[in-house]
Design a protein around this motif. Sequence first.
Motif, mmCIF file in Angstrom:
data_model
loop_
_atom_site.group_PDB
_atom_site.id
_atom_site.type_symbol
_atom_site.label_atom_id
_atom_site.label_comp_id
_atom_site.label_asym_id
_atom_site.label_seq_id
_atom_site.Cartn_x
_atom_site.Cartn_y
_atom_site.Cartn_z
ATOM 1 N N ALA A 127 -3.286 -7.801 -6.767
ATOM 2 C CA ALA A 127 -4.458 -7.502 -5.785
ATOM 3 C C ALA A 127 -4.367 -6.592 -4.925
ATOM 4 N N GLY A 128 -4.154 -5.705 -6.071
ATOM 5 C CA GLY A 128 -4.628 -4.206 -5.241
ATOM 6 C C GLY A 128 -3.507 -3.538 -4.924
ATOM 7 N N THR A 129 -3.217 -2.059 -4.424
ATOM 8 C CA THR A 129 -2.412 -1.635 -4.356
ATOM 9 C C THR A 129 -2.726 -0.803 -2.732
ATOM 10 N N TYR A 130 -1.429 -0.066 -2.205
ATOM 11 C CA TYR A 130 -1.290 0.040 -0.686
ATOM 12 C C TYR A 130 -0.878 1.217 0.224
ATOM 13 N N TYR A 131 -1.715 2.014 0.641
ATOM 14 C CA TYR A 131 -1.375 3.594 1.281
ATOM 15 C C TYR A 131 -1.004 3.934 2.035
ATOM 16 N N ASP A 132 -0.081 3.908 2.918
ATOM 17 C CA ASP A 132 -0.570 4.483 4.233
ATOM 18 C C ASP A 132 0.831 6.055 4.089
ATOM 19 N N ASP A 133 0.015 7.126 4.645
ATOM 20 C CA ASP A 133 1.591 8.212 5.002
ATOM 21 C C ASP A 133 2.342 8.349 6.095
ATOM 22 N N GLY A 134 2.164 6.962 6.241
ATOM 23 C CA GLY A 134 3.680 7.440 7.224
ATOM 24 C C GLY A 134 4.771 6.788 6.521
ATOM 25 N N GLY A 135 4.512 7.193 5.407
ATOM 26 C CA GLY A 135 5.932 6.586 4.509
ATOM 27 C C GLY A 135 7.110 5.212 4.907
ATOM 28 N N LEU A 136 5.979 4.687 4.929
ATOM 29 C CA LEU A 136 6.942 2.713 4.721
ATOM 30 C C LEU A 136 5.483 1.640 5.029
#
Length: 260
Positions: free
Chosen positions: A139-148
């Motif tokens: 179902a894809g990947t997820y990225y957020d530069d907040g670290g969580l």
Amino acid sequence: MSDSEDFSEISSTSEEGDRLRSLLSLCPRYVVVPPNPPDGIAFALTGNAQIWDHLTDLHSGISNCKPGIWKAEVKLVEGAEFGNCDTEACLRWVADLDEETELDFSISLDEWQGWDQMLKDRFDDSVVEWDEGIAWKHAGTYYDDGGLFNVISMAYLTREAAHMVIEGRDHEELEMDDDEYSGYLEHVTLNDSPIDEEDSLRNAGFTFGGLHFGQDSIGGPPGLAVAEKDGQVVAIKLFMDHDELDEGTPFDSQPGKVVF
């Protein structure tokens, strides 16, 4: 503190104080998914959030999930290489909503713990034969530069829920202003209010209303897989690898297969 330990140590000062901090520390392992979630999004995929748009506009969510009670599970994979899908994290449907399983967010802290313990007694040690008819897909990947990275049921992220969690009473009795709601979202999506180090370790990977996964700008973002049955999503899997997987990577070719 064990999952089944008396909650009185946490709740003794909290009925007159910070209910939210105590519930973040209790971090129930069973999660409510409503029949009609906001905007059709059952689980929000989000980093740190302070406003509704952070949950729905800037990031995506998982829709078409089977309503009911979902179980959150996190465990290390025996023998796995560190950083190469060494942790299994899964949310899966286990029960319908009924008079016994329905959760009123305004109940006392001890009653909330009793609700969670009732479901643990029913499902923690049971062998659930749910693989038949289940189809996993990437179902894809997820990225957020907040670290969580969080996967949280939207039932816990509405203003109405926030009011009942914080105040311990029905939301119609008092309106919640934007500052209060902003603080609530920040605390829940950061999961940064442990009572002590033991509490922090006990809840590693768990978030109030779902799960969280650590990430940074060096490693790959968490990958997602979902399982469907009878046209509805009944489970969500999180896994981490050194590198981001291509969107079209077949499930059987992904490292660190997670099977519950």
